[in-house]
Design a protein around this motif. Structure first.
Motif, PDB file in Angstrom:
ATOM      1  N   LEU A   1       0.720  -1.347   0.062  1.00  0.00           N
ATOM      2  CA  LEU A   1      -0.028  -0.056   0.180  1.00  0.00           C
ATOM      3  C   LEU A   1       0.850   1.276   0.004  1.00  0.00           C
ATOM      4  O   LEU A   1       0.470   2.231  -0.557  1.00  0.00           O
ATOM      5  CB  LEU A   1      -1.097   0.051   1.156  1.00  0.00           C
ATOM      6  CG  LEU A   1      -1.935  -1.158   1.267  1.00  0.00           C
ATOM      7  CD1 LEU A   1      -2.752  -1.044   2.489  1.00  0.00           C
ATOM      8  CD2 LEU A   1      -2.779  -1.154   0.022  1.00  0.00           C
ATOM      9  N   ILE A   2       2.026   1.343   0.603  1.00  0.00           N
ATOM     10  CA  ILE A   2       2.880   2.616   0.888  1.00  0.00           C
ATOM     11  C   ILE A   2       4.003   2.316  -0.122  1.00  0.00           C
ATOM     12  O   ILE A   2       5.007   3.315  -0.171  1.00  0.00           O
ATOM     13  CB  ILE A   2       3.278   2.589   2.313  1.00  0.00           C
ATOM     14  CG1 ILE A   2       4.058   1.560   2.867  1.00  0.00           C
ATOM     15  CG2 ILE A   2       2.082   2.718   3.039  1.00  0.00           C
ATOM     16  CD1 ILE A   2       4.734   1.775   4.096  1.00  0.00           C
ATOM     17  N   ALA A   3       4.030   1.287  -1.068  1.00  0.00           N
ATOM     18  CA  ALA A   3       5.430   0.874  -1.529  1.00  0.00           C
ATOM     19  C   ALA A   3       5.501   2.071  -2.982  1.00  0.00           C
ATOM     20  O   ALA A   3       6.518   2.868  -2.954  1.00  0.00           O
ATOM     21  CB  ALA A   3       5.196  -0.320  -2.441  1.00  0.00           C
ATOM     22  N   LEU A   4       4.440   2.428  -3.325  1.00  0.00           N
ATOM     23  CA  LEU A   4       4.484   3.464  -4.447  1.00  0.00           C
ATOM     24  C   LEU A   4       4.869   4.842  -3.972  1.00  0.00           C
ATOM     25  O   LEU A   4       5.827   5.230  -4.576  1.00  0.00           O
ATOM     26  CB  LEU A   4       3.238   3.425  -5.134  1.00  0.00           C
ATOM     27  CG  LEU A   4       2.866   4.797  -6.410  1.00  0.00           C
ATOM     28  CD1 LEU A   4       4.026   4.346  -7.554  1.00  0.00           C
ATOM     29  CD2 LEU A   4       1.617   4.684  -6.926  1.00  0.00           C
ATOM     30  N   PRO A   5       4.305   5.448  -3.094  1.00  0.00           N
ATOM     31  CA  PRO A   5       4.747   6.719  -2.581  1.00  0.00           C
ATOM     32  C   PRO A   5       6.162   6.835  -2.101  1.00  0.00           C
ATOM     33  O   PRO A   5       7.163   7.703  -2.020  1.00  0.00           O
ATOM     34  CB  PRO A   5       3.753   7.195  -1.533  1.00  0.00           C
ATOM     35  CG  PRO A   5       3.200   5.839  -1.061  1.00  0.00           C
ATOM     36  CD  PRO A   5       2.942   5.092  -2.261  1.00  0.00           C
ATOM     37  N   ILE A   6       6.748   5.604  -1.363  1.00  0.00           N
ATOM     38  CA  ILE A   6       7.924   5.756  -0.997  1.00  0.00           C
ATOM     39  C   ILE A   6       8.834   5.443  -2.001  1.00  0.00           C
ATOM     40  O   ILE A   6      10.038   6.089  -2.249  1.00  0.00           O
ATOM     41  CB  ILE A   6       8.148   4.313   0.152  1.00  0.00           C
ATOM     42  CG1 ILE A   6       7.401   4.701   1.568  1.00  0.00           C
ATOM     43  CG2 ILE A   6       9.410   4.113   0.247  1.00  0.00           C
ATOM     44  CD1 ILE A   6       7.391   3.732   2.308  1.00  0.00           C
ATOM     45  N   THR A   7       8.816   4.589  -2.915  1.00  0.00           N
ATOM     46  CA  THR A   7       9.634   4.547  -4.064  1.00  0.00           C
ATOM     47  C   THR A   7       9.730   5.780  -4.981  1.00  0.00           C
ATOM     48  O   THR A   7      10.572   6.256  -5.401  1.00  0.00           O
ATOM     49  CB  THR A   7       8.947   3.352  -5.125  1.00  0.00           C
ATOM     50  OG1 THR A   7       7.810   3.439  -5.346  1.00  0.00           O
ATOM     51  CG2 THR A   7       9.644   2.020  -4.061  1.00  0.00           C
ATOM     52  N   LEU A   8       8.591   6.511  -5.040  1.00  0.00           N
ATOM     53  CA  LEU A   8       8.705   7.656  -5.549  1.00  0.00           C
ATOM     54  C   LEU A   8       9.482   8.923  -5.127  1.00  0.00           C
ATOM     55  O   LEU A   8      10.152   9.678  -5.566  1.00  0.00           O
ATOM     56  CB  LEU A   8       7.141   8.364  -5.947  1.00  0.00           C
ATOM     57  CG  LEU A   8       6.361   7.626  -6.772  1.00  0.00           C
ATOM     58  CD1 LEU A   8       4.939   8.060  -6.995  1.00  0.00           C
ATOM     59  CD2 LEU A   8       7.094   7.892  -8.389  1.00  0.00           C
ATOM     60  N   VAL A   9       9.261   8.782  -3.555  1.00  0.00           N
ATOM     61  CA  VAL A   9      10.206   9.659  -2.892  1.00  0.00           C
ATOM     62  C   VAL A   9      11.755   9.189  -3.055  1.00  0.00           C
ATOM     63  O   VAL A   9      12.322  10.156  -3.254  1.00  0.00           O
ATOM     64  CB  VAL A   9       9.982   9.489  -1.357  1.00  0.00           C
ATOM     65  CG1 VAL A   9      11.045  10.309  -0.576  1.00  0.00           C
ATOM     66  CG2 VAL A   9       8.583   9.973  -1.132  1.00  0.00           C
ATOM     67  N   TYR A  10      12.052   8.116  -3.097  1.00  0.00           N
ATOM     68  CA  TYR A  10      13.314   7.725  -3.317  1.00  0.00           C
ATOM     69  C   TYR A  10      13.893   8.088  -4.860  1.00  0.00           C
ATOM     70  O   TYR A  10      14.955   8.644  -5.100  1.00  0.00           O
ATOM     71  CB  TYR A  10      13.956   6.311  -3.215  1.00  0.00           C
ATOM     72  CG  TYR A  10      14.015   5.680  -1.811  1.00  0.00           C
ATOM     73  CD1 TYR A  10      15.133   5.855  -1.417  1.00  0.00           C
ATOM     74  CD2 TYR A  10      13.138   5.124  -0.915  1.00  0.00           C
ATOM     75  CE1 TYR A  10      15.550   5.575  -0.102  1.00  0.00           C
ATOM     76  CE2 TYR A  10      13.221   4.719   0.219  1.00  0.00           C
ATOM     77  CZ  TYR A  10      14.717   4.820   0.588  1.00  0.00           C
ATOM     78  OH  TYR A  10      14.863   4.472   2.194  1.00  0.00           O
ATOM     79  N   TYR A  11      12.941   7.942  -5.813  1.00  0.00           N
ATOM     80  CA  TYR A  11      13.236   8.329  -7.112  1.00  0.00           C
ATOM     81  C   TYR A  11      13.269   9.778  -7.299  1.00  0.00           C
ATOM     82  O   TYR A  11      14.483  10.226  -8.053  1.00  0.00           O
ATOM     83  CB  TYR A  11      11.718   7.818  -7.921  1.00  0.00           C
ATOM     84  CG  TYR A  11      12.051   8.140  -9.367  1.00  0.00           C
ATOM     85  CD1 TYR A  11      13.070   7.772 -10.369  1.00  0.00           C
ATOM     86  CD2 TYR A  11      10.900   9.059 -10.194  1.00  0.00           C
ATOM     87  CE1 TYR A  11      12.969   8.176 -11.370  1.00  0.00           C
ATOM     88  CE2 TYR A  11      11.028   9.086 -11.350  1.00  0.00           C
ATOM     89  CZ  TYR A  11      12.119   8.755 -12.154  1.00  0.00           C
ATOM     90  OH  TYR A  11      12.371   8.981 -13.511  1.00  0.00           O
ATOM     91  N   ILE A  12      12.486  10.498  -6.522  1.00  0.00           N
ATOM     92  CA  ILE A  12      12.715  12.226  -6.635  1.00  0.00           C
ATOM     93  C   ILE A  12      13.954  12.437  -6.056  1.00  0.00           C
ATOM     94  O   ILE A  12      14.758  13.287  -6.492  1.00  0.00           O
ATOM     95  CB  ILE A  12      11.619  12.667  -6.144  1.00  0.00           C
ATOM     96  CG1 ILE A  12      10.300  12.312  -6.972  1.00  0.00           C
ATOM     97  CG2 ILE A  12      11.770  14.284  -6.042  1.00  0.00           C
ATOM     98  CD1 ILE A  12       9.023  12.892  -6.421  1.00  0.00           C
ATOM     99  N   LEU A  13      14.213  11.902  -4.984  1.00  0.00           N
ATOM    100  CA  LEU A  13      15.369  12.224  -4.209  1.00  0.00           C
ATOM    101  C   LEU A  13      16.795  11.911  -4.677  1.00  0.00           C
ATOM    102  O   LEU A  13      17.699  12.645  -4.610  1.00  0.00           O
ATOM    103  CB  LEU A  13      15.530  12.043  -2.576  1.00  0.00           C
ATOM    104  CG  LEU A  13      14.319  12.512  -1.834  1.00  0.00           C
ATOM    105  CD1 LEU A  13      14.392  11.741  -0.292  1.00  0.00           C
ATOM    106  CD2 LEU A  13      14.369  13.902  -1.646  1.00  0.00           C
ATOM    107  N   LEU A  14      16.634  10.782  -5.144  1.00  0.00           N
ATOM    108  CA  LEU A  14      18.123  10.420  -5.751  1.00  0.00           C
ATOM    109  C   LEU A  14      18.088  11.070  -7.288  1.00  0.00           C
ATOM    110  O   LEU A  14      19.407  11.129  -7.753  1.00  0.00           O
ATOM    111  CB  LEU A  14      18.044   9.032  -6.154  1.00  0.00           C
ATOM    112  CG  LEU A  14      17.869   7.831  -4.725  1.00  0.00           C
ATOM    113  CD1 LEU A  14      17.907   6.439  -5.314  1.00  0.00           C
ATOM    114  CD2 LEU A  14      19.562   8.194  -4.340  1.00  0.00           C
ATOM    115  N   GLY A  15      17.281  11.615  -7.967  1.00  0.00           N
ATOM    116  CA  GLY A  15      17.303  12.319  -8.966  1.00  0.00           C
ATOM    117  C   GLY A  15      17.471  13.765  -8.932  1.00  0.00           C
ATOM    118  O   GLY A  15      17.812  14.496 -10.120  1.00  0.00           O
TER     119      GLY A  15
END
Length: 584
Positions: free
Chosen positions: A569-583
């Protein structure tokens, strides 16, 4: 800088997965379309066909000669670092344990790479990221899931041995496992038969309890000895008369809640195990057997204080009524009789054990009739045509190996395990039998072999086989998410392990795992998109296979199920946060 178009691409790839999961959840929880049995059938189809063919499709189309060895090394180093830390924690701290080490390893290093990782990372970083995920899937299926099985079977073997051989385990030199035993997961009742070989050493055979039953045969039937610790059986050597003994009521009366029903037939004996030492797994009882009859038994507490129990003999004679003679044993002259003994217990609740005499007669437990010693009853039993059968128990093995003695002592508290080579062989047999029954093992190995052949000699798969596989593999991803939604709907609540433990599990899954992966990746020398892919894939939700193992072996299944459900349930927002921060 991450653009809105990149975010939209990621959402386009991932949200359909959530649609399949939500539809499955609603079909059970809201609309009542599927029953639990139907859900079980769908889940089995996914486990046997959809997911194995899906993994075969990805592995067989991935070029193994173009694998990124540094990325694989970083993923391997992450898991080795976590294993090393957990081994140190389990062995050198009071709070450490094998069970928690297995659970934390699963949470921190084994994400849902196949179902969530491949479509998500392809949307984020392109097709090359998808091939990297396939490489991780190969290693997970062939190496890390096998290691996880090894750890679970090691735990099961340790529990089985220490339960049934609490004082003689260190003297075991070999194990023989019968073919119908496929796991030590604790779901099946297992028994261990031990004997002293010609070499004077202890050899153990592991078998299923219901596979080793022996029936009576011939006119002079000899009943089998009980394999329960400290129990002894007296019976007539002639054909016993069918008894109306209702052992379900007997176990309820004896204080065992929801007593276990015996699978003995009318011509079998009844035995009660003693309380000396850890209680072995009862091998002569099953859940679903019953003998319908009225209760015909009696139980009289001993006269001593402190919960001491006195032995009583119950006689089922021709009149069908049990007789317990406290002053003397009354034996009717009618039909054959069945007699049962309850071992005498001391004030502290421990049964009195006798060492085996040099004459070869088994000692076992000390019995008495209304204060009389066992020796005084042997002559009377012989006059009445009774045969005494000794137990196949650790008490006998103690006296043979010299590791225990009457009255206790240091040898009676030995908690050593068998030699490492003996344990390893037992566990490898169990892991091998488990793996050869797992279709995912075959799909991974066959897919890898085909990829090695196809990309080495440029061989194309025949269209008939390719289309046959693609029909199911194309549906595999959606069916896997649908099955996950069904699983979520069948659970009483999303957070089954409690809020505090769930918070800990999510922290390990989404913080510790990516942090250790970042350290391992930097140590290996990854940078750029490879470093980002490594960290984001470590922040994926919990893998489903570790939860299946945890449920099967009953090692923190509530924590792993929360990791799967709540993590999705929370995977999508968390992976998006990692994706944005690492980018950035």
């Amino acid at each position: 800088m991450i653009s809105w178009h990149d975010l939209y691409t990621v959402l386009t790839a991932v949200i359909p997965l959530y649609v399949a999961m939500i539809l499955a959840y609603g079909s059970v929880r809201w609309w009542k379309i599927f029953s639990p049995d139907q859900c079980s059938g769908i889940n089995r189809f996914v486990a046997i066909f959809a997911v194995p063919l899906l993994s075969f499709h990805f592995i067989s189309t991935n070029n193994p000669y173009a694998m990124n060895l540094r990325f694989i090394a970083a993923d391997t180093l992450q898991k080795i670092l976590m294993l090393a830390l957990l081994v140190l924690w389990a062995n050198f701290t009071r709070s450490g344990s094998l069970e928690w080490s297995i659970t934390i390893f699963s949470l921190s290093t084994l994400p849902n790479t196949l179902v969530m990782g491949i479509p998500l990372l392809i949307a984020m970083y392109g097709e090359y990221a998808g091939s990297l995920m396939v490489q991780v899937v190969v290693l997970q299926c062939i190496i890390w899931y096998t290691l996880l099985l090894f750890l679970f079977e090691f735990r099961g073997a340790k529990m089985l041995i220490m339960e049934q051989f609490p004082e003689t385990a260190a003297s075991i030199v070999s194990f023989k496992v019968e073919s119908d035993v496929v796991s030590l997961d604790g779901h099946d009742f297992l028994e261990t038969d031990a004997e002293i070989g010609d070499d004077g050493k202890l050899h153990v055979t592991v078998r299923k309890s219901n596979a080793s039953r022996r029936s009576f045969c011939g006119p002079n039937m000899t009943p089998r000895p009980s394999n329960l610790t400290g129990a002894e059986i007296y019976s007539l050597s002639t054909t016993p008369r069918g008894s109306n003994f209702n052992n379900s009521d007997f176990y309820s009366m004896m204080g065992f809640p929801g007593g276990r029903l015996s699978n003995f037939g009318p011509a079998d004996m009844y035995s009660v195990q003693s309380s000396r030492g850890p209680t072995p797994r009862p091998s002569n009882f099953e859940e679903n057997s019953a003998m319908a009859s009225s209760p015909r038994f009696g139980y009289y507490p001993g006269g001593g204080g402190g919960g001491a129990k006195e032995l009583h003999m119950f006689v089922w004679s021709s009149n069908g009524s049990p007789v317990s003679d406290r002053a003397g044993l009354n034996v009717s002259d009618g039909a054959p009789e069945i007699r049962m003994l309850v071992p005498e217990q001391s004030q502290n609740g421990e049964s009195k054990a006798l060492a085996r005499p040099a004459s070869g007669d088994f000692g076992g437990e000390r019995f008495s009739f209304a204060g009389r010693e066992e020796e005084g009853e042997r002559a009377k039993d012989a006059e009445n045509g009774l045969n005494k059968h000794a137990p196949s128990s650790s008490a006998e093995l103690q006296s043979k190996t010299g590791l225990g003695a009457a009255g206790g002592g240091e040898g009676s508290h030995v908690k050593h395990m068998p030699p490492a080579s003996v344990m390893t062989r037992l566990i490898l047999i169990m892991v091998w039998r488990k793996l050869i029954r797992n279709p995912n093992t075959y799909s991974s190995l066959i897919g890898l072999i085909w990829a090695l052949v196809a990309f080495r000699w440029h061989v194309a798969m025949p269209k008939i086989i390719q289309q046959s596989i693609s029909i199911l593999s194309d549906a595999g991803l959606g069916m896997a998410m649908f099955s996950l939604g069904l699983f979520m709907a069948l659970q009483p609540k999303l957070i089954a392990c409690g809020n505090s433990v769930a918070t800990f599990a999510m922290a390990v899954r989404f913080l510790t795992g990516p942090a250790v992966m970042a350290v391992a990746s930097i140590a290996i020398g990854l940078h750029g998109d490879l470093l980002r892919v490594a960290i984001v894939q470590a922040a994926l939700p919990q893998g489903i296979v570790p939860f299946v193992f945890a449920k099967e072996y009953n090692v923190h299944p509530a924590i792993l199920s929360t990791g799967v459900i709540f993590g999705m349930l929370i995977a999508l927002p968390i992976t998006l946060v990692y994706y944005i921060l690492l980018g950035l």
